[in-house]
Design a protein around this motif. Sequence first.
Motif, mmCIF file in Angstrom:
data_model
loop_
_atom_site.group_PDB
_atom_site.id
_atom_site.type_symbol
_atom_site.label_atom_id
_atom_site.label_comp_id
_atom_site.label_asym_id
_atom_site.label_seq_id
_atom_site.Cartn_x
_atom_site.Cartn_y
_atom_site.Cartn_z
ATOM 1 N N VAL A 3 0.829 -1.202 0.000
ATOM 2 C CA VAL A 3 0.000 0.000 0.000
ATOM 3 C C VAL A 3 0.869 1.260 0.000
ATOM 4 C CG1 VAL A 3 -1.757 1.284 1.268
ATOM 5 C CG2 VAL A 3 -1.876 -1.201 1.170
ATOM 6 N N HIS A 4 1.988 1.207 0.780
ATOM 7 C CA HIS A 4 2.819 2.409 0.853
ATOM 8 C C HIS A 4 3.427 2.748 -0.507
ATOM 9 C CE1 HIS A 4 5.534 -0.986 1.567
ATOM 10 N NE2 HIS A 4 6.503 -0.240 1.114
ATOM 11 N N VAL A 7 0.765 4.598 -2.466
ATOM 12 C CA VAL A 7 0.737 6.000 -2.020
ATOM 13 C C VAL A 7 1.885 6.755 -2.667
ATOM 14 C CG1 VAL A 7 0.881 7.536 -0.020
ATOM 15 C CG2 VAL A 7 -0.374 5.383 0.161
ATOM 16 N N ARG A 19 -10.378 8.109 10.325
ATOM 17 C CA ARG A 19 -9.290 7.245 10.777
ATOM 18 C C ARG A 19 -8.023 8.014 11.144
ATOM 19 N NH1 ARG A 19 -10.773 1.915 9.152
ATOM 20 N NH2 ARG A 19 -8.880 1.196 10.154
ATOM 21 N N PHE A 21 -5.110 9.412 13.946
ATOM 22 C CA PHE A 21 -4.365 8.813 15.056
ATOM 23 C C PHE A 21 -4.690 9.624 16.310
ATOM 24 C CE2 PHE A 21 -1.584 8.473 11.209
ATOM 25 C CZ PHE A 21 -1.936 7.172 10.903
ATOM 26 N N LEU A 32 3.352 12.988 9.078
ATOM 27 C CA LEU A 32 3.242 11.596 8.654
ATOM 28 C C LEU A 32 2.687 11.494 7.239
ATOM 29 C CD1 LEU A 32 1.970 9.885 11.905
ATOM 30 C CD2 LEU A 32 4.057 9.326 10.658
ATOM 31 N N PHE A 35 5.170 10.994 4.279
ATOM 32 C CA PHE A 35 6.120 9.963 4.723
ATOM 33 C C PHE A 35 6.919 9.352 3.575
ATOM 34 C CE2 PHE A 35 7.595 6.054 6.717
ATOM 35 C CZ PHE A 35 7.985 6.536 7.953
ATOM 36 N N THR A 36 6.283 9.202 2.427
ATOM 37 C CA THR A 36 6.978 8.532 1.315
ATOM 38 C C THR A 36 8.071 9.448 0.747
ATOM 39 O OG1 THR A 36 5.465 9.388 -0.338
ATOM 40 C CG2 THR A 36 4.854 7.307 0.701
ATOM 41 N N ARG A 80 -3.747 15.489 5.672
ATOM 42 C CA ARG A 80 -2.802 14.375 5.752
ATOM 43 C C ARG A 80 -2.655 13.702 4.383
ATOM 44 N NH1 ARG A 80 -4.431 9.426 9.640
ATOM 45 N NH2 ARG A 80 -6.128 9.295 8.146
ATOM 46 N N ALA B 171 5.978 7.050 12.982
ATOM 47 C CA ALA B 171 5.331 5.997 12.189
ATOM 48 C C ALA B 171 4.945 4.818 13.083
ATOM 49 C CB ALA B 171 6.258 5.542 11.067
ATOM 50 N N GLN B 180 -4.169 0.354 9.704
ATOM 51 C CA GLN B 180 -4.690 0.515 8.348
ATOM 52 C C GLN B 180 -4.561 1.964 7.888
ATOM 53 O OE1 GLN B 180 -8.449 -1.292 9.245
ATOM 54 N NE2 GLN B 180 -7.986 -3.094 8.004
ATOM 55 N N ALA B 181 -4.874 2.886 8.806
ATOM 56 C CA ALA B 181 -4.711 4.298 8.473
ATOM 57 C C ALA B 181 -3.235 4.605 8.219
ATOM 58 C CB ALA B 181 -5.255 5.171 9.597
ATOM 59 N N ALA B 182 -2.349 3.942 8.978
ATOM 60 C CA ALA B 182 -0.913 4.145 8.771
ATOM 61 C C ALA B 182 -0.512 3.699 7.365
ATOM 62 C CB ALA B 182 -0.116 3.385 9.832
ATOM 63 N N LEU B 183 -1.061 2.568 6.929
ATOM 64 C CA LEU B 183 -0.797 2.093 5.564
ATOM 65 C C LEU B 183 -1.230 3.137 4.543
ATOM 66 C CD1 LEU B 183 -1.946 -1.628 5.118
ATOM 67 C CD2 LEU B 183 0.310 -0.669 4.698
ATOM 68 N N LEU B 184 -2.457 3.668 4.720
ATOM 69 C CA LEU B 184 -2.994 4.652 3.771
ATOM 70 C C LEU B 184 -2.153 5.915 3.756
ATOM 71 C CD1 LEU B 184 -6.858 4.456 4.302
ATOM 72 C CD2 LEU B 184 -5.534 3.604 2.368
ATOM 73 N N THR B 185 -1.474 6.181 4.864
ATOM 74 C CA THR B 185 -0.638 7.373 4.958
ATOM 75 C C THR B 185 0.689 7.171 4.222
ATOM 76 O OG1 THR B 185 -1.670 7.767 7.086
ATOM 77 C CG2 THR B 185 0.301 9.009 6.649
ATOM 78 N N GLY B 186 0.963 5.936 3.829
ATOM 79 C CA GLY B 186 2.189 5.677 3.082
ATOM 80 C C GLY B 186 3.303 5.092 3.935
ATOM 81 N N ILE B 187 2.931 4.634 5.141
ATOM 82 C CA ILE B 187 3.936 4.027 6.017
ATOM 83 C C ILE B 187 4.055 2.543 5.693
ATOM 84 C CG2 ILE B 187 4.423 3.408 8.427
ATOM 85 C CD1 ILE B 187 2.847 6.019 9.149
ATOM 86 N N ASP B 188 5.274 2.070 5.574
ATOM 87 C CA ASP B 188 5.512 0.644 5.401
ATOM 88 C C ASP B 188 5.336 -0.002 6.783
ATOM 89 O OD1 ASP B 188 6.378 -1.904 4.994
ATOM 90 O OD2 ASP B 188 8.256 -1.354 4.002
#
Lengths: 172, 289
Positions: A3-4, A7, A19, A21, A32, A35-36, A80, B171, B180-188
């Motif tokens: 998924v990353h 993105v 969703r 944090f 965050l 991040f990529t 975000r 992260a 899941q939200a972390a994934l959508l944010t682009g975090i591995d």
Amino acid sequence: MGVHQIVERGLAMVPEGRRLFAGMTVQEHLDLGAFTPRARAVRPASLARVHALFPFLHERRRHVVRSLSGGQQQMVAIGRALMSNPRLLMLDEPSLGIAPRLVRTILTALAEINRAGVAVLLVEQNVQAALTLAHRAYVLESGRITAEGPSAALLSDAHVRRAYLGPLATRA
Amino acid sequence: MSALAQQIVLGILIGGLYGLAAAGLSLVFGVLKVLNVAHGELIMLGGYAAFWAVALLGMDPFGSLVLVVPLSLLAGVVLYGALFGFVVRANEETREKNSLLIGFGLALVLHALAVRLWTADERSIVTPYGGAVITVAGLSIPVVRLLSLVIAFAVIGGLQLLLTHWRWGKAIRATAEDWQAALLTGIDVRRAYLLAFAMGTGLAGTAGVLVSVGYSVSPSIGLEWTLKALIVVVLAGLGSMIGTFVGGILLGVAEALSAAAFGGPYREVVGLVIFVVVLCARPRGLFGR
């Protein structure tokens, strides 16, 4: 493909229910978001753009998102997603459970994002608002596309008006 | 009275180690939703690593941290790759169950291995300054244990800084809140899991060094330390490393008080009572969200 990596290639999604944090600050969400690697390279520019779009996110940058209202949280969620510098932004029901005044702010922002060159794919139950905003629209009923075309055409389509826009809209 | 105060001082000193032991368990559980019941065995291994670094290489006991911490981080990477990396692919309920099985298995293997390699004898590190004591207001404070407390606090503080300021630290926190939200944010997210697990093992290794310096190490200390760490995690709740450290000190003091009130054999009981009471009265823990 992870998924990353999706993105990283320019697809961002604002999920239903935002969703966020819960324990983190507004600014941490925006950090965050970039991040990529591709997003990190243009982080200051993205941040300036997001702050221009939602000045609120700058004013409240140190606030923990748990303390914000639904509409304010939606701005954080969109901010975000924008920080990842997307080419296509997907939003799932951004108006859900949000005060009407803020719905307008958010939809106006989406139009602005789109004008800046980001494709926007919006899933929305607020049909009037969605059709006013979008260039092209698809009507889904039980998972099937029952009508599609330029939004202006759908707005005047008899079936769509009757089913989604209510009797008042039909008479107008 | 001064005997009681002395007990409380010793309770604070060991409580810092409880906090440090719990920090690793809390980090891994909070981020991976995996309860690593072999955490105490990792502490035990850290203790032996320090013991042998002192005995064979002639290192300073605290200096052995320079060797043991990188080794335990590496051990964390290997363990994650070999065992726990598979578990995190399952949904969260399966994760917790399977991780318990894997953790117990790992604990048994490490315990047996330690007995085989190093015998069941209790060992402690003897240092030239080991017996040194500072006396403050009639209370004697063993220098080695005081130094251990300071190191434990510094490590927890450093960890807190990493989690709030480092890119991957944020992260890791995001992954703990909503993967899941972390994934959508682009975090591995897999990488965040690996880092959190390795950091957890590194914390266990650090705790192990301090345990073997200030106290003693034997193959069977693992379960005891897992239990202490678990009690502190329940007491303090997830989400704050400083809170975990404070929780550890509270447990140390509570144990000292109960030993003074009911006698030494009841020292362990109070921890378990706290465990049950906190779960009934405030399941999120004192500082948990």
